[in-house]
Design an enzyme around this catalytic site. Sequence first.
Site, PDB file in Angstrom:
ATOM      1  N   GLY A   1       1.046  -5.052   1.586  1.00 37.45           N
ATOM      2  CA  GLY A   1      -0.041  -5.254   0.454  1.00 37.45           C
ATOM      3  C   GLY A   1       0.274  -5.983  -0.741  1.00 37.45           C
TER       4      GLY A   1
ATOM      5  N   LEU B   1       0.806  -1.185  -0.101  1.00 38.12           N
ATOM      6  CA  LEU B   1      -0.106  -0.018  -0.114  1.00 38.12           C
ATOM      7  C   LEU B   1       0.850   1.192  -0.024  1.00 38.12           C
ATOM      8  CD1 LEU B   1      -2.822  -0.719   2.648  1.00 38.12           C
ATOM      9  CD2 LEU B   1      -2.722  -1.357   0.077  1.00 38.12           C
TER      10      LEU B   1
ATOM     11  N   ASN C   1       4.168  -7.460   6.831  1.00 36.29           N
ATOM     12  CA  ASN C   1       5.043  -6.596   7.793  1.00 36.29           C
ATOM     13  C   ASN C   1       4.371  -5.570   8.181  1.00 36.29           C
ATOM     14  OD1 ASN C   1       5.305  -5.673   5.119  1.00 36.29           O
ATOM     15  ND2 ASN C   1       7.212  -4.699   5.930  1.00 36.29           N
ATOM     16  N   GLU C   2       3.067  -5.608   8.563  1.00 35.44           N
ATOM     17  CA  GLU C   2       2.332  -4.216   8.742  1.00 35.44           C
ATOM     18  C   GLU C   2       2.579  -3.834  10.294  1.00 35.44           C
ATOM     19  OE1 GLU C   2      -0.014  -5.472   5.345  1.00 35.44           O
ATOM     20  OE2 GLU C   2       1.108  -6.417   6.857  1.00 35.44           O
TER      21      GLU C   2
END
Length: 243
Positions: free
Chosen positions: A94, A49, A118-119
């Site tokens: 994303g 993202l 890996n957010e």
Amino acid sequence: MKFKSPPVNSLSLDFLTEFCISLEKLENDRACRGVVITSAIPKIFSSGLDITEMCGKSMEHYAEFWRAVQEMWLRLYSSNMVTLAVINGSSPAGGCLVALSCDYRIMAENPKYTIGLNEAQLGIVAPFWFKDTFVNVVGQRVAERSLQLGSLYPAPEALKFGIVDELVPEEKLQEKATAVMAQWLALPDHARQITKSMMRKTLLDRLVAHREEDIKNFTSFVSKESIQKSLHMYMEMLKKKKS
């Protein structure tokens, strides 16, 4: 379909909109039974993202952006076509979700390329439908540990944990993709499509039923001062890496 949005195929609002339109066109073309999704940019499949879409914008913009992210996943995850991800570069966050949403994943056999959700490293939380897509691919334990740590796995580890289905030398990716697609297309479409729908319907229905609530949760979360600060710090770190 080749992603080509330099420098790193970030999933911006414009990119997501164009991706959804392209998928819809292919879906409506009865002659098209499958799609291979890959990157035209060396060493990167998709960086995920676009963080600039989540920084310093209005609540309305955050909502519009998140609706586009949802739409991309709903279309890809529910597609009647055979969807094959050819991951010819790194694919965090994303970008990993795009790959996970496909029916089959082939990754370049290069330990420098990494993939994962890996957010947590950015101080943000993967939403339930990211999480459930991951669980459906790798199982509860691997997903739980990976999501809490925000792990990015080199290609060999990604294969070990089942994030990707096979590794292939980079120069043979296209050849392998053609062979895998032929294998999937050898089956009667209706049987494959109904089976896919059975396997994925519960998760798809859950997001559709809670779509507005999910958008509200995202906009509320991303607009928090602490989250904005984390995202800005991450962007600064990326700028320093580039320079």
